[in-house]
Design an enzyme around this catalytic site. Structure first.
Site, mmCIF file in Angstrom:
data_model
loop_
_atom_site.group_PDB
_atom_site.id
_atom_site.type_symbol
_atom_site.label_atom_id
_atom_site.label_comp_id
_atom_site.label_asym_id
_atom_site.label_seq_id
_atom_site.Cartn_x
_atom_site.Cartn_y
_atom_site.Cartn_z
ATOM 1 C CG MET A 21 62.310 25.545 -52.146
ATOM 2 S SD MET A 21 63.256 27.034 -52.482
ATOM 3 C CE MET A 21 63.420 26.985 -54.240
ATOM 4 C CG LEU A 66 53.012 26.155 -49.059
ATOM 5 C CD1 LEU A 66 51.516 26.227 -49.252
ATOM 6 C CD2 LEU A 66 53.531 24.797 -49.482
ATOM 7 C CG ASP A 67 58.922 26.707 -54.087
ATOM 8 O OD1 ASP A 67 59.404 27.548 -53.324
ATOM 9 O OD2 ASP A 67 59.593 26.017 -54.858
ATOM 10 N N PRO A 68 55.736 28.884 -55.199
ATOM 11 C CG PRO A 68 56.466 30.723 -56.460
ATOM 12 C CD PRO A 68 56.950 29.683 -55.475
#
EC number: 5.4.99.25
Length: 348
Positions: A1, A87-89
């Protein structure tokens, strides 16, 4: 995401250890004190330090942005930290982390251009627009490389983009992803975004690797979703790496493991000056008296041929960042002032 939230921890000076106390039981100890915890007295927690500068973390897949900030903060034993652009995982790559006074320059980094390399897997659209979601649309069709390349130009430039339902955008005060997780129907309106560059890097029929350069607020997941719809085969992001954020690139980045191994006394080489975030802004050197005025929030008159005429600029005194603000009618009006010292690195 991919979104552009900023998380800044508040300073957390370590509280002094309580001698002769037992937090678990609170039972009285010798001489009216408290019993020691089992295993002896607790060691003193290291006192947090004033650390000022930018750390360009190469975040690995599986780590949240919040955890990344905590790792860097602990590695430097810093009082205050925050990140510029979540920053998404699922994603890896550049996560600029501001320490101390650098948190005041976060907006300048977030407003900068960003670059990504991402993989679109074709045939499945998911409710999150990435590999972590559940399929909502499927297709047996697969695009040819030429078809993907022909579709990319319609997404370049100033376009309208509908963000993913699972995003951090607020709807009536609540995050869209919280509403979506609760089963509510989330309807997001299109927003203007700027995409400067899109190009196919690899293509094997089942998936396509694309590089992108874009502005603030662009969702790569939404781009993959919309590209799949245009091609009539659906698609979702299955891998994502951010390679640039504003002035920060992979060349300046470091891994979390490197920082943890080096510890607070060995991480100096990984700390970049606060003013690195102001790359591209004009700078002006000011006298000590002018610096003191700026530090009090008062404007100063700029003189000399090389003084900025209008717009954003930052001031330094003796090579140390003092303030950033707007030049208006020959005056620098400070909007942010900085109190630098200690571990703040200097240019040169």
């Amino acid at each position: 995401m991919i979104h552009d939230d900023t998380a800044i921890d508040s300073p957390d000076e370590a509280a002094p250890a309580s001698i002769g106390s037992d937090d678990a039981t609170g039972t009285p100890g010798p001489a009216g004190g408290r019993r020691q915890p089992r295993g002896g007295p607790r060691p003193d927690r290291p006192k947090r330090r004033d650390v000022n500068g930018w750390v360009i973390l190469d975040k690995g897949v599986g780590m949240t942005s919040t955890h990344a900030v905590a790792v860097v903060k602990r590695a430097f034993n810093a009082k205050k930290a925050g990140h510029a652009g979540t920053l998404d995982p699922l994603a890896s790559g550049i996560l600029p982390i501001a320490l101390g006074e650098a948190t005041k320059t976060v907006p300048f980094v977030m407003d900068g251009r960003k670059a990504y390399v991402f993989t679109v897997t074709w045939g499945i659209e998911t409710d999150t627009d990435d590999a972590e979601g559940r399929p909502v649309m499927t297709s047996d069709a697969r695009p040819e490389r030429e078809a993907v390349e022909a579709a990319l130009p319609r997404f370049i430039g100033a376009i309208e983009q509908v963000p993913p339902r699972y995003s951090a955008i607020k709807i009536a005060g609540e995050r869209a992803y919280d509403l979506a997780r609760d089963g509510e129907v989330v309807e997001l309106v299109a927003r203007p975004v700027q995409i400067d560059h899109l190009a196919v890097v690899e293509h094997d029929g089942q998936r396509t690797v694309i590089e992108a350069q874009c502005g603030k607020g662009t969702y790569v997941r939404a781009l993959a979703r919309d590209l799949g719809r245009v091609l009539g085969c659906y698609g979702h992001v299955s891998a994502l790496r951010r390679t640039r954020v504003g002035p920060f690139t992979e060349a300046e980045s470091c891994l979390a493991a490197t920082l943890e191994e080096a510890g607070p006394d060995g991480n100096g080489p990984h700390l970049h000056p606060v003013e690195t975030a102001l790359d591209g802004l004009p700078s002006v050197a000011v006298s000590r008296d002018m610096a003191l005025r700026l530090m009090r929030g008062q404007p100063v008159i700029l003189r000399g041929r090389d003084a900025p005429v209008e717009g954003k600029a930052f001031a330094t005194c003796g090579g140390i960042l003092v303030s950033v603000g707007d030049v208006e009618r020959g005056e620098l009006v400070p909007h942010r002032v900085f109190h630098l010292g200690g571990t703040a690195p200097q240019r040169g």
